[in-house]
Design a protein around this motif. Sequence first.
Motif, PDB file in Angstrom:
ATOM      1  N   GLY A   1      -1.861   8.763 -43.171  1.00  0.00           N
ATOM      2  CA  GLY A   1      -1.405   7.929 -42.077  1.00  0.00           C
ATOM      3  C   GLY A   1      -0.571   8.761 -41.118  1.00  0.00           C
ATOM      4  N   VAL A   2      -1.244   9.524 -40.273  1.00  0.00           N
ATOM      5  CA  VAL A   2      -0.566  10.491 -39.400  1.00  0.00           C
ATOM      6  C   VAL A   2      -0.163   9.875 -38.075  1.00  0.00           C
ATOM      7  CG1 VAL A   2      -0.847  12.674 -38.154  1.00  0.00           C
ATOM      8  CG2 VAL A   2      -1.729  12.450 -40.495  1.00  0.00           C
ATOM      9  N   ALA A   3      -1.014   9.012 -37.519  1.00  0.00           N
ATOM     10  CA  ALA A   3      -0.771   8.381 -36.207  1.00  0.00           C
ATOM     11  C   ALA A   3      -0.522   9.459 -35.150  1.00  0.00           C
ATOM     12  CB  ALA A   3       0.363   7.374 -36.289  1.00  0.00           C
ATOM     13  N   THR A   4       0.578   9.389 -34.410  1.00  0.00           N
ATOM     14  CA  THR A   4       0.828  10.367 -33.350  1.00  0.00           C
ATOM     15  C   THR A   4       1.362  11.691 -33.892  1.00  0.00           C
ATOM     16  OG1 THR A   4       3.012   9.391 -32.993  1.00  0.00           O
ATOM     17  CG2 THR A   4       1.221   8.622 -31.576  1.00  0.00           C
ATOM     18  N   GLY A   5       1.748  11.728 -35.158  1.00  0.00           N
ATOM     19  CA  GLY A   5       2.037  13.001 -35.803  1.00  0.00           C
ATOM     20  C   GLY A   5       3.483  13.417 -35.895  1.00  0.00           C
ATOM     21  N   ALA A   6       4.425  12.562 -35.501  1.00  0.00           N
ATOM     22  CA  ALA A   6       5.840  12.939 -35.605  1.00  0.00           C
ATOM     23  C   ALA A   6       6.215  13.218 -37.056  1.00  0.00           C
ATOM     24  CB  ALA A   6       6.723  11.841 -35.027  1.00  0.00           C
TER      25      ALA A   6
ATOM     26  N   ASP B   1      -6.058  11.086 -41.619  1.00  0.00           N
ATOM     27  CA  ASP B   1      -6.018   9.941 -40.713  1.00  0.00           C
ATOM     28  C   ASP B   1      -7.426   9.650 -40.219  1.00  0.00           C
ATOM     29  OD1 ASP B   1      -3.518   8.512 -39.113  1.00  0.00           O
ATOM     30  OD2 ASP B   1      -5.376   8.442 -37.968  1.00  0.00           O
ATOM     31  N   THR B   2      -7.642   8.389 -39.830  1.00  0.00           N
ATOM     32  CA  THR B   2      -8.942   8.053 -39.234  1.00  0.00           C
ATOM     33  C   THR B   2      -9.082   8.679 -37.859  1.00  0.00           C
ATOM     34  OG1 THR B   2      -8.124   6.049 -38.157  1.00  0.00           O
ATOM     35  CG2 THR B   2      -8.930   5.831 -40.431  1.00  0.00           C
ATOM     36  N   GLY B   3      -7.946   8.892 -37.172  1.00  0.00           N
ATOM     37  CA  GLY B   3      -7.968   9.425 -35.815  1.00  0.00           C
ATOM     38  C   GLY B   3      -8.197   8.378 -34.753  1.00  0.00           C
ATOM     39  N   SER B   4      -8.522   7.155 -35.164  1.00  0.00           N
ATOM     40  CA  SER B   4      -8.867   6.117 -34.194  1.00  0.00           C
ATOM     41  C   SER B   4      -8.045   4.847 -34.375  1.00  0.00           C
ATOM     42  CB  SER B   4     -10.356   5.776 -34.305  1.00  0.00           C
ATOM     43  OG  SER B   4     -10.692   5.393 -35.631  1.00  0.00           O
ATOM     44  N   GLY B   5      -6.946   4.941 -35.096  1.00  0.00           N
ATOM     45  CA  GLY B   5      -6.136   3.752 -35.333  1.00  0.00           C
ATOM     46  C   GLY B   5      -6.620   2.979 -36.543  1.00  0.00           C
ATOM     47  N   MET B   6      -5.978   1.846 -36.792  1.00  0.00           N
ATOM     48  CA  MET B   6      -6.244   1.088 -38.004  1.00  0.00           C
ATOM     49  C   MET B   6      -7.520   0.267 -37.907  1.00  0.00           C
ATOM     50  SD  MET B   6      -2.407  -0.105 -39.037  1.00  0.00           S
ATOM     51  CE  MET B   6      -3.003  -0.879 -40.542  1.00  0.00           C
ATOM     52  N   PRO B   7      -8.250   0.119 -39.013  1.00  0.00           N
ATOM     53  CA  PRO B   7      -9.443  -0.732 -39.040  1.00  0.00           C
ATOM     54  C   PRO B   7      -9.040  -2.200 -39.113  1.00  0.00           C
ATOM     55  CG  PRO B   7      -9.019   0.154 -41.212  1.00  0.00           C
ATOM     56  CD  PRO B   7      -7.993   0.778 -40.307  1.00  0.00           C
TER      57      PRO B   7
ATOM     58  N   TYR C   1      -1.649   2.249 -34.029  1.00  0.00           N
ATOM     59  CA  TYR C   1      -1.323   3.639 -34.359  1.00  0.00           C
ATOM     60  C   TYR C   1      -2.469   4.625 -34.127  1.00  0.00           C
ATOM     61  CZ  TYR C   1       2.131   0.755 -36.727  1.00  0.00           C
ATOM     62  OH  TYR C   1       3.068  -0.200 -37.015  1.00  0.00           O
ATOM     63  N   PRO C   2      -3.010   4.646 -32.892  1.00  0.00           N
ATOM     64  CA  PRO C   2      -4.049   5.643 -32.587  1.00  0.00           C
ATOM     65  C   PRO C   2      -3.448   7.048 -32.482  1.00  0.00           C
ATOM     66  CG  PRO C   2      -3.438   4.466 -30.604  1.00  0.00           C
ATOM     67  CD  PRO C   2      -2.699   3.796 -31.736  1.00  0.00           C
TER      68      PRO C   2
ATOM     69  N   VAL D   1      -0.201   4.179 -44.916  1.00  0.00           N
ATOM     70  CA  VAL D   1      -1.456   3.668 -44.360  1.00  0.00           C
ATOM     71  C   VAL D   1      -1.401   2.158 -44.106  1.00  0.00           C
ATOM     72  CG1 VAL D   1      -2.859   5.512 -45.345  1.00  0.00           C
ATOM     73  CG2 VAL D   1      -2.420   3.460 -46.693  1.00  0.00           C
ATOM     74  N   ASP D   2      -0.246   1.538 -44.379  1.00  0.00           N
ATOM     75  CA  ASP D   2       0.040   0.154 -44.009  1.00  0.00           C
ATOM     76  C   ASP D   2      -0.745  -0.877 -44.819  1.00  0.00           C
ATOM     77  OD1 ASP D   2       1.761   1.211 -42.012  1.00  0.00           O
ATOM     78  OD2 ASP D   2       0.054   1.427 -40.661  1.00  0.00           O
ATOM     79  N   TYR D   3      -2.058  -0.835 -44.756  1.00  0.00           N
ATOM     80  CA  TYR D   3      -2.895  -1.829 -45.428  1.00  0.00           C
ATOM     81  C   TYR D   3      -2.974  -1.597 -46.943  1.00  0.00           C
ATOM     82  CZ  TYR D   3      -5.191  -3.426 -41.037  1.00  0.00           C
ATOM     83  OH  TYR D   3      -5.488  -3.954 -39.807  1.00  0.00           O
ATOM     84  N   TYR D   4      -3.110  -2.705 -47.672  1.00  0.00           N
ATOM     85  CA  TYR D   4      -3.477  -2.636 -49.089  1.00  0.00           C
ATOM     86  C   TYR D   4      -4.822  -1.943 -49.265  1.00  0.00           C
ATOM     87  CZ  TYR D   4      -6.353  -4.499 -52.891  1.00  0.00           C
ATOM     88  OH  TYR D   4      -7.247  -4.629 -53.921  1.00  0.00           O
TER      89      TYR D   4
END
Length: 291
Positions: free
Chosen positions: A82-87, A113-119, A136-137, A182-185
């Motif tokens: 779960g990288v998102a913007t990478g901070a 990361d998916t690189g495209s935000g959450m599904p 979180y793209p 990664v937020d989701y279960y």
Amino acid sequence: MLNSYALRRALSDKKYKKIFVERLTEPLHLNLISAGVALFGSYRAKVAFDLMVRQQYAFPVLFAADEAKKLGLKRIQVLEFGVATGAGLLNLCDCAARTEAETGIAIEVVGFDTGSGMPPAIDYRDMPEYFQEGDYPMDFEALRRSLPGRCRLLIGDVAETIPAYLASVTAEAPVGFISVDVDYYSSAVNTLKVLDGRPEQYLPLLPVYLDDVGMDGANPWNGELLAAAEFNARQPMRKIAPFNLLRSKRVFKNAQWIDRMFTAHIHDHPARTPATAKRAQQAYIPNEYLR
């Protein structure tokens, strides 16, 4: 760069409130001592006094390097899911570099990361009241240009990236820390499959940070806690449990990250089997009451 980033985070409304609740409710003398540690202390002392950006990364990376050193290893890998913007990934790289300088253990950082935000969320277990599709793209190219040489990004569905990644992990450079953000279960279920490899691909016990367990709506029947429970149910020799007595071992005890820190116990690791775990010297407890 990280110093200015730390200052901006500290002055933001959300972080300011967190500092007020967590830090300023600690004993005054400890806060006074920490000011001196911030100015003159070693990296290890700053980690002990919770003076690093994302202490939830600084502590487990240093812990993992120390554990690796006990085993005679020279290298480990630390993972962020779960990288998102990478901070966070950049903070993890900074912690890795400073820990490497402190311990001599070389540390590679891998971000997933998916690189495209959450599904899309699957159902209530993904806590859709907190997270939704597209959150979180990532700006992949901007982040890639900022990453140091010790770090690599694996972009795509973890169901595909984890098996390929595990195929590359050796006993000489095992996984030493995993951050699950990664937020989701449903995403956490797939993420924890990274612990399904051969036992020698991991440290015998490695810290696991579960980020999304602190919301009011989180509980053992949804989110990352449910994913961890299901992992424990299907893995007879691998268990994720709260980090033992961590709060009592910390100088500052009010930090929320402590409640998010877990340990993956690799019970089938060679170092935890009777044949290889036997010490050269027998343990002995002296008794001062004996004549």
